[in-house]
Design a protein around this motif. Sequence first.
Motif, short mmCIF file in Angstrom:
data_model
loop_
_atom_site.label_atom_id
_atom_site.label_comp_id
_atom_site.label_asym_id
_atom_site.label_seq_id
_atom_site.Cartn_x
_atom_site.Cartn_y
_atom_site.Cartn_z
N VAL A 215 0.84 -1.19 0.00
CA VAL A 215 0.00 0.00 0.00
C VAL A 215 0.88 1.25 0.00
O VAL A 215 2.01 1.23 0.48
CB VAL A 215 -0.98 0.04 1.20
N TRP B 14 0.46 5.83 0.22
CA TRP B 14 -0.43 6.94 0.54
C TRP B 14 -0.63 7.81 -0.69
O TRP B 14 0.33 8.20 -1.34
CB TRP B 14 0.14 7.79 1.68
N GLU C 180 -4.78 5.26 1.96
CA GLU C 180 -3.94 4.16 1.50
C GLU C 180 -4.60 3.50 0.29
O GLU C 180 -5.80 3.25 0.30
CB GLU C 180 -3.77 3.10 2.59
#
Length: 99
Positions: A40, A42, A47
Amino acid sequence: MKITFIMPSNPLALKTNKDIYVRILDINGAVVNESGLGGVLWFEGREIGYSTRQSVPFENNDQQVDIFFRRDTSYKPGSYTVELYSEGIRIGDGQFDVK
């Protein structure tokens, strides 16, 4: 799969390694990944999943970048989307079709 794009020069950017995140989205919008490769990142305060990540030495000269993504299972027929991210910014996208 080979993903090729141009990383444009930027007079304000330093020559350093850049992490490039690749999101491959299937026909249903789900992230395509292989065991141990995805994760993941940002983006815009949330996310989002990615398919693979590669560190690229940024040379600041409109360089061509090739990122390879290997998947052991076949792709289902349909249209797929590829998104590229670096330093929290979406830097490109594309599409491919599987017949």
